[in-house]
Design a protein around this motif. Structure first.
Motif, PDB file in Angstrom:
ATOM      1  N   VAL A   1       0.851  -1.198   0.000  1.00  0.00           N
ATOM      2  CA  VAL A   1       0.000   0.000   0.000  1.00  0.00           C
ATOM      3  C   VAL A   1       0.886   1.247   0.000  1.00  0.00           C
ATOM      4  O   VAL A   1       0.701   2.170  -0.803  1.00  0.00           O
ATOM      5  CB  VAL A   1      -0.953   0.014   1.209  1.00  0.00           C
ATOM      6  CG1 VAL A   1      -1.718   1.342   1.267  1.00  0.00           C
ATOM      7  CG2 VAL A   1      -1.929  -1.145   1.133  1.00  0.00           C
ATOM      8  N   GLY A   2       1.865   1.281   0.898  1.00  0.00           N
ATOM      9  CA  GLY A   2       2.784   2.416   0.921  1.00  0.00           C
ATOM     10  C   GLY A   2       3.563   2.546  -0.367  1.00  0.00           C
ATOM     11  O   GLY A   2       3.795   3.658  -0.861  1.00  0.00           O
ATOM     12  N   LEU A   3       3.954   1.416  -0.953  1.00  0.00           N
ATOM     13  CA  LEU A   3       4.720   1.459  -2.196  1.00  0.00           C
ATOM     14  C   LEU A   3       3.842   1.891  -3.371  1.00  0.00           C
ATOM     15  O   LEU A   3       4.320   2.569  -4.280  1.00  0.00           O
ATOM     16  CB  LEU A   3       5.357   0.094  -2.458  1.00  0.00           C
ATOM     17  CG  LEU A   3       6.339  -0.360  -1.374  1.00  0.00           C
ATOM     18  CD1 LEU A   3       7.010  -1.670  -1.778  1.00  0.00           C
ATOM     19  CD2 LEU A   3       7.382   0.714  -1.075  1.00  0.00           C
ATOM     20  N   ALA A   4       2.568   1.534  -3.346  1.00  0.00           N
ATOM     21  CA  ALA A   4       1.638   2.028  -4.366  1.00  0.00           C
ATOM     22  C   ALA A   4       1.483   3.542  -4.242  1.00  0.00           C
ATOM     23  O   ALA A   4       1.448   4.271  -5.245  1.00  0.00           O
ATOM     24  CB  ALA A   4       0.285   1.336  -4.234  1.00  0.00           C
ATOM     25  N   ASN A   5       1.388   4.027  -3.005  1.00  0.00           N
ATOM     26  CA  ASN A   5       1.322   5.482  -2.798  1.00  0.00           C
ATOM     27  C   ASN A   5       2.561   6.168  -3.350  1.00  0.00           C
ATOM     28  O   ASN A   5       2.478   7.226  -3.980  1.00  0.00           O
ATOM     29  CB  ASN A   5       1.174   5.787  -1.307  1.00  0.00           C
ATOM     30  CG  ASN A   5      -0.184   5.421  -0.758  1.00  0.00           C
ATOM     31  OD1 ASN A   5      -1.161   5.317  -1.497  1.00  0.00           O
ATOM     32  ND2 ASN A   5      -0.267   5.216   0.548  1.00  0.00           N
ATOM     33  N   GLU A   6       3.724   5.566  -3.114  1.00  0.00           N
ATOM     34  CA  GLU A   6       4.963   6.133  -3.627  1.00  0.00           C
ATOM     35  C   GLU A   6       5.012   6.086  -5.152  1.00  0.00           C
ATOM     36  O   GLU A   6       5.475   7.032  -5.802  1.00  0.00           O
ATOM     37  CB  GLU A   6       6.156   5.390  -3.020  1.00  0.00           C
ATOM     38  CG  GLU A   6       7.500   5.689  -3.657  1.00  0.00           C
ATOM     39  CD  GLU A   6       7.909   7.151  -3.643  1.00  0.00           C
ATOM     40  OE1 GLU A   6       8.915   7.473  -4.300  1.00  0.00           O
ATOM     41  OE2 GLU A   6       7.232   7.992  -2.999  1.00  0.00           O
ATOM     42  N   ALA A   7       4.534   5.002  -5.751  1.00  0.00           N
ATOM     43  CA  ALA A   7       4.507   4.903  -7.207  1.00  0.00           C
ATOM     44  C   ALA A   7       3.631   5.992  -7.817  1.00  0.00           C
ATOM     45  O   ALA A   7       3.987   6.615  -8.824  1.00  0.00           O
ATOM     46  CB  ALA A   7       4.007   3.522  -7.624  1.00  0.00           C
ATOM     47  N   GLY A   8       2.480   6.240  -7.193  1.00  0.00           N
ATOM     48  CA  GLY A   8       1.607   7.305  -7.683  1.00  0.00           C
ATOM     49  C   GLY A   8       2.267   8.667  -7.583  1.00  0.00           C
ATOM     50  O   GLY A   8       2.157   9.499  -8.498  1.00  0.00           O
ATOM     51  N   LEU A   9       2.974   8.893  -6.472  1.00  0.00           N
ATOM     52  CA  LEU A   9       3.683  10.164  -6.311  1.00  0.00           C
ATOM     53  C   LEU A   9       4.755  10.343  -7.382  1.00  0.00           C
ATOM     54  O   LEU A   9       4.927  11.437  -7.933  1.00  0.00           O
ATOM     55  CB  LEU A   9       4.318  10.237  -4.920  1.00  0.00           C
ATOM     56  CG  LEU A   9       5.122  11.501  -4.607  1.00  0.00           C
ATOM     57  CD1 LEU A   9       4.250  12.747  -4.675  1.00  0.00           C
ATOM     58  CD2 LEU A   9       5.798  11.384  -3.243  1.00  0.00           C
ATOM     59  N   LYS A  10       5.495   9.275  -7.700  1.00  0.00           N
ATOM     60  CA  LYS A  10       6.538   9.371  -8.730  1.00  0.00           C
ATOM     61  C   LYS A  10       5.933   9.770 -10.071  1.00  0.00           C
ATOM     62  O   LYS A  10       6.509  10.582 -10.799  1.00  0.00           O
ATOM     63  CB  LYS A  10       7.273   8.028  -8.880  1.00  0.00           C
ATOM     64  CG  LYS A  10       8.200   7.682  -7.749  1.00  0.00           C
ATOM     65  CD  LYS A  10       9.465   8.521  -7.717  1.00  0.00           C
ATOM     66  CE  LYS A  10       9.368   9.748  -6.866  1.00  0.00           C
ATOM     67  NZ  LYS A  10       9.230   9.602  -5.440  1.00  0.00           N
ATOM     68  N   MET A  11       4.783   9.219 -10.411  1.00  0.00           N
ATOM     69  CA  MET A  11       4.149   9.561 -11.689  1.00  0.00           C
ATOM     70  C   MET A  11       3.723  11.027 -11.715  1.00  0.00           C
ATOM     71  O   MET A  11       3.868  11.710 -12.732  1.00  0.00           O
ATOM     72  CB  MET A  11       2.943   8.662 -11.942  1.00  0.00           C
ATOM     73  CG  MET A  11       3.286   7.245 -12.349  1.00  0.00           C
ATOM     74  SD  MET A  11       4.162   7.167 -13.936  1.00  0.00           S
ATOM     75  CE  MET A  11       2.855   7.616 -15.066  1.00  0.00           C
ATOM     76  N   ARG A  12       3.212  11.507 -10.589  1.00  0.00           N
ATOM     77  CA  ARG A  12       2.797  12.912 -10.542  1.00  0.00           C
ATOM     78  C   ARG A  12       4.005  13.836 -10.606  1.00  0.00           C
ATOM     79  O   ARG A  12       4.000  14.835 -11.329  1.00  0.00           O
ATOM     80  CB  ARG A  12       1.972  13.170  -9.277  1.00  0.00           C
ATOM     81  CG  ARG A  12       0.624  12.481  -9.266  1.00  0.00           C
ATOM     82  CD  ARG A  12      -0.236  12.927  -8.096  1.00  0.00           C
ATOM     83  NE  ARG A  12       0.260  12.474  -6.813  1.00  0.00           N
ATOM     84  CZ  ARG A  12      -0.021  11.297  -6.257  1.00  0.00           C
ATOM     85  NH1 ARG A  12      -0.800  10.426  -6.906  1.00  0.00           N
ATOM     86  NH2 ARG A  12       0.455  10.964  -5.066  1.00  0.00           N
ATOM     87  N   GLU A  13       5.037  13.531  -9.821  1.00  0.00           N
ATOM     88  CA  GLU A  13       6.213  14.391  -9.761  1.00  0.00           C
ATOM     89  C   GLU A  13       6.955  14.439 -11.099  1.00  0.00           C
ATOM     90  O   GLU A  13       7.225  15.511 -11.643  1.00  0.00           O
ATOM     91  CB  GLU A  13       7.187  13.870  -8.701  1.00  0.00           C
ATOM     92  CG  GLU A  13       6.771  14.091  -7.272  1.00  0.00           C
ATOM     93  CD  GLU A  13       7.794  13.519  -6.304  1.00  0.00           C
ATOM     94  OE1 GLU A  13       7.864  14.019  -5.178  1.00  0.00           O
ATOM     95  OE2 GLU A  13       8.511  12.580  -6.676  1.00  0.00           O
ATOM     96  N   ALA A  14       7.332  13.271 -11.582  1.00  0.00           N
ATOM     97  CA  ALA A  14       8.235  13.207 -12.732  1.00  0.00           C
ATOM     98  C   ALA A  14       7.550  13.520 -14.044  1.00  0.00           C
ATOM     99  O   ALA A  14       8.146  14.135 -14.931  1.00  0.00           O
ATOM    100  CB  ALA A  14       8.896  11.826 -12.805  1.00  0.00           C
TER     101      ALA A  14
END
Length: 298
Positions: free
Chosen positions: A191-204
């Motif tokens: 769950v935390g890693l999915a949250n991080e993956a979503g953040l990477k897509m938004r940021e980058a």
């Protein structure tokens, strides 16, 4: 071939993870001990890594573990150890929290920059300059911090690093890049890693990206999925979920592997999507490498 800093940092992760595991063995006395009540805090990416570690530690039965955004830590609650993750060691919310907790609770800082205030702000520190990064977008420091903590739990890091040597060479399929809406789903640690993956897509890549616990996807978020969507599943499979997603027209992407490895694929996807759109993945808009607020009490 990408020439961005973040691409090189993603590629370096297998060796960085091995170094983090070695450091965990040297730092065993200051890492959370079995049976301790532990809180782990961070901001942004570090908070999501905290979520992943908390779930993994509890899954292994090693003690109550809670994850908080640095600004939302309940200072009146008692823990045996508070762990703060901060790449730069200058994040205002984390430094302020460590100051508040000084003398009240045992604290540990996991820091990338050994010269930063964060390296001396806690009772104990584990410093990882080998995992620090030039890119604003965090990749290897985040996974190195998680690896350090997972090594402290007894997870097999060498097997993980060996598998990562192949994963970092993954070429993102064109079918995935053709989608414009991305959803990341996980269970437990993922769950935390999915949250991080979503953040990477938004940021980058400035993409429309969302993340949820996998079982919660049917409780509303599935309504946004259609032929423009890619849904990436991290961690344990949920029976019937793939079929439900496919009925929306969304593309399902799943790998039978440790969720930390799938996060690396999501990092690669974020960079590839940014470059496809003509963006610089090292320099996301409106962001800096560290968030330093004028009022440290904010």
């Amino acid at each position: 071939m990408s020439t961005s800093h973040v691409s090189a940092e993603i590629a370096s992760q297998p060796q960085v993870w091995r170094e983090a595991a070695r450091l965990a063995a040297e730092s065993a006395a200051v890492l959370p001990q079995p049976g301790e009540r532990v809180a782990i805090v961070g901001c942004g990416t570090s908070w999501f890594i905290a979520q992943a570690y908390a779930a993994r530690r509890e899954e292994l039965g090693q003690g109550v573990t809670d994850a908080f955004a640095g600004s939302e830590y309940p200072v009146g609650r008692e823990y045996d150890r508070v762990v703060a993750i901060t790449r730069s060691g200058t994040t205002t919310e984390i430094l302020h929290l460590l100051e508040v907790l000084d003398g009240r609770q045992r604290t540990l800082a996991i820091v990338g920059d050994p010269t930063s205030p964060g390296a001396s702000a806690a009772d104990d520190a584990v410093v990882m300059p080998f995992a620090d990064e030039q890119s604003v977008v965090q990749t290897r420091f985040a996974t190195a911090a998680l690896t350090l903590l997972r090594a402290g739990l007894g997870d097999d890091i060498e097997s993980l690093a060996t598998a990562a040597e192949e994963v970092v060479g993954w070429e993102v399929p064109e079918a995935v890049l053709a989608r414009t809406q991305f959803t990341f789903l996980g269970r437990g640690m993922a769950v935390g890693l999915a949250n991080e993956a979503g953040l990477k897509m938004r940021e980058a890549s400035l993409a429309w990206a969302e993340s949820y616990p996998a079982m919660d996807y049917r409780h509303g978020p599935i309504s946004i999925s259609d032929e423009t969507s890619a849904v990436l599943l991290l961690g344990a499979e949920v029976p019937g979920l793939v079929e439900d997603i496919e009925r929306t027209g969304a593309l399902v992407v799943r790998f039978d592997e440790d969720a930390q490895l799938t996060l690396v694929r999501c990092q690669l996807l974020s960079v590839a999507n940014a470059e496809r759109k003509g963006l610089d993945p090292d320099a996301p808009r409106h962001l800096t490498r560290s968030i330093i607020l004028e009022d440290s009490a904010s």
